[in-house]
Design a protein around this motif. Structure first.
Motif, PDB file in Angstrom:
ATOM      1  N   ASP A 259      -2.633  -9.587  -4.151  1.00 28.69           N
ATOM      2  CA  ASP A 259      -2.187  -8.858  -2.961  1.00 28.69           C
ATOM      3  C   ASP A 259      -2.579  -7.384  -3.071  1.00 28.69           C
ATOM      4  OD1 ASP A 259      -0.818  -7.530  -0.920  1.00 28.69           O
ATOM      5  OD2 ASP A 259       0.986  -8.735  -1.140  1.00 28.69           O
TER       6      ASP A 259
ATOM      7  N   ARG B 195      -1.945  -4.931  -1.097  1.00 32.53           N
ATOM      8  CA  ARG B 195      -0.828  -4.030  -0.762  1.00 32.53           C
ATOM      9  C   ARG B 195       0.014  -3.789  -2.005  1.00 32.53           C
ATOM     10  NH1 ARG B 195       2.107  -7.720   3.334  1.00 32.53           N
ATOM     11  NH2 ARG B 195       1.783  -9.002   1.483  1.00 32.53           N
TER      12      ARG B 195
ATOM     13  N   LYS C 199       0.777  -0.398  -4.445  1.00 33.11           N
ATOM     14  CA  LYS C 199       2.162   0.013  -4.742  1.00 33.11           C
ATOM     15  C   LYS C 199       2.415   0.009  -6.249  1.00 33.11           C
ATOM     16  CE  LYS C 199       3.740   0.077  -0.407  1.00 33.11           C
ATOM     17  NZ  LYS C 199       4.385   1.180   0.256  1.00 33.11           N
TER      18      LYS C 199
ATOM     19  N   ASP D 105      -8.080  -1.327   0.741  1.00 33.39           N
ATOM     20  CA  ASP D 105      -7.010  -0.342   0.923  1.00 33.39           C
ATOM     21  C   ASP D 105      -7.654   1.027   1.042  1.00 33.39           C
ATOM     22  OD1 ASP D 105      -5.032   1.673   0.443  1.00 33.39           O
ATOM     23  OD2 ASP D 105      -3.736   0.158  -0.460  1.00 33.39           O
TER      24      ASP D 105
ATOM     25  N   THR E 124      -4.962  -4.582   5.368  1.00 38.19           N
ATOM     26  CA  THR E 124      -4.330  -3.430   4.743  1.00 38.19           C
ATOM     27  C   THR E 124      -4.583  -2.200   5.589  1.00 38.19           C
ATOM     28  OG1 THR E 124      -6.272  -2.976   3.407  1.00 38.19           O
ATOM     29  CG2 THR E 124      -4.554  -4.342   2.405  1.00 38.19           C
TER      30      THR E 124
ATOM     31  N   GLY F  94      -0.423   0.291   3.324  1.00 39.84           N
ATOM     32  CA  GLY F  94       0.960   0.052   2.958  1.00 39.84           C
ATOM     33  C   GLY F  94       1.488  -1.164   3.492  1.00 39.84           C
TER      34      GLY F  94
END
Length: 135
Positions: free
Chosen positions: A52, A54, A58, A88, A132, A135
């Protein structure tokens, strides 16, 4: 019974169609919002290892700022790069911020590892990738 069976079939199909990381990302976000950074770190790590982007961004941020885990600029650099490779748009900027904290030798060593990380945490999951936008 006529309505229940098709509904159950549809629900089962939808649940199995979700990427493997979906629940972990949501659990991580919830934990983060509550200030439970250790749980957020654990859940983002699971989702990151399942591809993932996202969660990868993070997770990298948690390494960069030491939330839920000790500060580790090298791991931040790698995970931001994994997220960047999956689209991203903000990850490359943060990757560069992590890189600024590393020595030339550390960066060389990390860059040597990027291909192996991508083989494990990016390439197998490209078809499952969510959209993406940072966030």
């Amino acid at each position: 019974m006529k309505v229940i069976l098709p509904t159950l079939l549809l629900a089962t199909t939808l649940l199995t169609a979700l990427p493997a990381y979906a629940g972990h990302f949501e659990a991580a976000n919830e934990a983060y919002q509550k200030g439970d950074y250790k749980t957020a770190f654990q859940e983002y790590k699971i989702a990151s290892e399942k591809g993932d982007p996202r969660a990868q961004g993070k997770l990298a941020g948690l390494y960069l700022y030491g939330r839920g885990t000790p500060v580790d600029y090298g791991k931040a650099y790698i995970w931001f790069e994994m997220a960047a490779r999956q689209g991203d748009e903000y990850a490359s900027r943060f990757r560069d911020a992590a890189a600024a904290r590393l020595t030339v030798d550390e960066l060389k060593h990390l860059n040597d590892q990027l291909g192996e990380y991508a083989k494990k945490y990016v390439d197998p999951y490209k078809k499952d990738k969510p959209q993406t936008n940072g966030g």
